[in-house]
Design an enzyme around this catalytic site. Structure first.
Site, PDB file in Angstrom:
ATOM      1  N   HIS A  18     -14.398 -30.644   0.947  1.00  0.00           N
ATOM      2  CA  HIS A  18     -15.095 -29.762   1.890  1.00  0.00           C
ATOM      3  C   HIS A  18     -14.193 -28.591   2.265  1.00  0.00           C
ATOM      4  O   HIS A  18     -13.093 -28.438   1.711  1.00  0.00           O
ATOM      5  CB  HIS A  18     -15.608 -30.538   3.106  1.00  0.00           C
ATOM      6  N   CYS A 129      -6.681 -43.070   8.488  1.00  0.00           N
ATOM      7  CA  CYS A 129      -5.375 -42.379   8.437  1.00  0.00           C
ATOM      8  C   CYS A 129      -4.382 -43.171   7.605  1.00  0.00           C
ATOM      9  O   CYS A 129      -3.318 -42.655   7.283  1.00  0.00           O
ATOM     10  CB  CYS A 129      -4.744 -42.256   9.815  1.00  0.00           C
TER      11      CYS A 129
END
Ligand code: MSP
Length: 640
Positions: A18, A129
């Site tokens: 993106h 993460c």
């Protein structure tokens, strides 16, 4: 010649790319192109981070292997980087053997240093993460500070790295100018390290999708230690001498620069863990870790999980790729956050590109074309206001580029454009032209204007490689000759042939674009040439009308080995379609079957039979395999 190594983070393959991924990669590409223009020996790498629990989870959910998940996302990255004009020298995938070799080598070195030990590991873990957080960081809700999603309690026996041992050396490293940038981020990591470093776990137990930990085969290497090592594996570290030549040149060479560009979300890994791993392994450190800000939409980080994605394809289709590259670097002050909005995008396109740059180019080219019979002016000038402004703005541009202040670099170039416009308005060369007075003065005025534009376009080459080259050609300069040495006044050739005029930046109707009613132009601003890309826009694709049809009769066409004549039904409508499938299908087996046909194809006669459409089939080594819907649908149903 100095060596310059620039990297992007390697991107996860659990989701499609993106704007955030495009952003860092375009910045790195701009830096790489800029350094090449300065004659540096550049190596630019990017790639994908393919191991870890997230990839495993998404693959499980889809019922495919993690490798298949990675392969499909990687091919999207390859296509996108080609489309966006990314000039990387290599693309590293962490599932490649060369990466496994490099990881094994760095672990071996860290172990030899006595920096690894086994201990029990407990804590709150964010799988997105791939990291543990402290109670303070996750707050009473136990949510990840980056993703705002729930963290998980994990407890296992792991291999630990003595990070705490490197606290002082890290602080000494931050104290050297330029190591961690911008300044605010350097302060941030400095206080983090000053507040005390704890050792970190560098292995995971029971995670099958990763690099197996040398000497501990029940464990895999912690994804961050693994992923960070990509910066060395792409250079052949850990391979034989021949493989490692790049490593010697771009990582180990005295005086070379090694720059990691990263988003602020992964600063700690790059500015604390990575240098500590390298110190332990006895390897040189990066010379700069630069952390940029986030693209936000509705005040939130743009990300797939938040769902506030920017439709880049739509922007590419309407404006072309280079204007998007320009916008990303102009709108965001590098290092800070910036908000994306369609409105800001169109405004910048219309004002900076269509108006300031496009109109100036077309006005100057038209005037010169008319005054000098399709050529650049015959007389130059070395004493004028455009030159004065350019000679102030170019050093500013260069300084800004060296300092990663891309928005400032572009602003400096635009000062030249503003001066060119003022200068033309004050001199009004069109009046003399109208009166048929084409003299040395007109020549000098137009040459100055064109020369100003040439300098701007040369400075723009790293940002908008295709469009800037087209501007250079439009004003009679040769983009192949453009480099840092041509960023000085006086290089525009005299009486050079001007190419046929073209509109480089057609103004966009803002209201229509925002209302989603804008037609896609046949050739968008920087449209790639056919040989560069065979991509089509979604609008072009939708010109093809695909429908489900039911075969109601089928027969062979006499004297043809390949063709069948099919009678098909699409809703109320009946059609005859000729299909080249006779060698693979018996007519009787087809009756009652549903197929997909191209319904808006111009009719054509084949062996005397008029075909009113085309049946879609996969082509397997030349053998047709018909496409059917996976469930029965009413005949005539559109396929999209
Ligand atoms: N795989 C790790 C990086 C390992 S590097 C050794 C990773 N991958 S990621 O796919 O999540 O990409 C993160 C990077 O994408 C960020 O560091 C940043 O460069 C870019 N961005 C992702 N979203 C972003 C924004 N909304 N805005 C700007 N860039 C951001 O983390």
């Amino acid at each position: 010649m100095s060596s310059f190594y620039v990297t992007t983070p390697i991107y996860y393959v659990n989701d499609l790319p993106h704007i955030g991924h495009v952003y860092t990669t375009v910045v790195a590409d701009t830096v790489a192109r800029y350094r090449r223009m300065h004659g540096d020996e550049v190596y630019f790498s990017t790639g994908t981070d393919e191991h870890g629990v997230n990839i495993l989870r998404i693959a499980d959910k889809k019922g495919i292997t993690p490798q298949a998940q990675a392969d499909s996302v990687v091919s999207r990255y390859h296509d996108l980087w080609k489309q966006v004009g990314i000039s990387h020298d290599d693309f590293i995938r962490t599932t490649e053997p060369r990466h496994h070799r490099a990881v094994a080598e760095i672990v071996r070195r860290i172990e030899a240093q006595g920096d690894l030990y086994v201990a029990k590991h407990e804590g709150w873990y964010c799988a997105s993460c791939e990291t543990f957080y402290t109670e303070k960081e996750i707050g009473p809700e136990k949510t990840c500070p980056v993703h705002e999603s729930a963290t998980e309690w994990q407890s296992e026996e792991n291999i630990f790295f003595r990070l705490s041992k490197y606290q002082d050396r890290l602080l000494a490293w931050y104290a050297q100018p330029g190591t961690v940038q911008p300044e605010s981020r350097r302060n941030e990591v400095t206080s983090f390290v000053e507040s005390g470093l704890r050792d970190i776990s560098v292995s995971r137990a029971g995670l099958p999708w990763g690099v197996s930990f040398p000497g501990h085969h029940d464990q895999t290497v912690y994804v961050w230690l693994e992923a960070l090592t990509n910066y060395l594996s792409v250079l052949g570290f850990g391979g034989d001498d021949r493989d490692a030549a790049l490593y010697e040149r771009f990582w180990a060479s005295e005086g070379g620069r090694r720059v990691h560009l990263v988003g602020k979300d992964i600063l700690r890994f790059h500015a604390v863990y990575w240098p500590a791993f390298l110190m332990s392994a006895g390897l040189p450190l990066p010379t700069t870790v630069y952390a940029h800000g986030w693209w936000l939409r509705d005040a939130k980080k743009v990300s797939k999980s938040v769902g506030n994605i920017v439709q880049l394809d739509e922007l590419f289709a309407h404006f072309g790729v280079d204007p998007v590259r320009y916008f990303l670097l102009r709108e965001m002050a590098f290092g800070q956050d910036a908000s994306f909005s369609d409105e800001a995008f169109v405004d910048r396109f219309n004002s900076d590109l269509a108006n300031d740059l496009g109109n100036t180019v077309s006005r100057l080219v038209k005037l010169s074309d008319k005054a000098f019979g399709g050529k650049t002016p015959p007389e130059s000038c070395s004493n004028n206001a455009v030159k004065d402004t350019a000679e102030e703005a170019i050093p500013e541009y260069l300084a800004a580029m060296e300092g990663y202040a891309f928005h400032d670099a572009l602003r400096s170039l635009w000062k030249i454009l503003a001066e060119v416009n003022q200068y033309l308005v004050a001199r009004e060369p069109w009046k003399a032209l109208k009166a048929g007075e084409v003299d040395d003065r007109v020549s000098r005025v137009l040459w100055n204007g064109l020369e100003g534009v040439r300098l701007v376009a040369t400075g723009l080459l790293p940002f908008m490689p295709k469009l800037a080259a087209r501007v250079l050609r439009a004003v009679g300069a040769d983009p192949e000759q453009a480099d840092a040495s041509t960023l000085s006044w006086g290089r525009l050739p005299l009486s050079a042939e001007l190419p046929a005029k073209e509109t480089l930046f057609p103004r966009i109707d803002k209201a229509a674009f925002l209302a989603g009613k804008l037609e896609v132009p046949p050739a968008a601003g920087d449209a790639t040439t056919e040989e560069e890309s065979n991509m089509i826009s979604i609008e072009e694709f939708f010109k093809t009308e695909l429908r489900v049809a039911t075969v109601i009769e089928a027969e062979r066409i006499p004297k043809s080995k390949k063709l069948l004549k099919l009678g098909v039904e699409m809703g109320e409508e009946k059609r005859t379609v000729v299909a080249g499938i006779a060698e693979a299908y018996e007519p009787d087996d087809l009756v009652g079957k549903q197929v997909v046909i191209v319904a808006n194809l111009q009719p054509a006669k084949l062996m005397g039979v008029e075909s009113q459409g085309m049946v879609l089939a996969a082509s397997l080594d030349g053998r047709p395999v018909l496409l059917h819907p996976s469930a029965d649908v009413p005949s005539g149903t559109p396929v999209k």
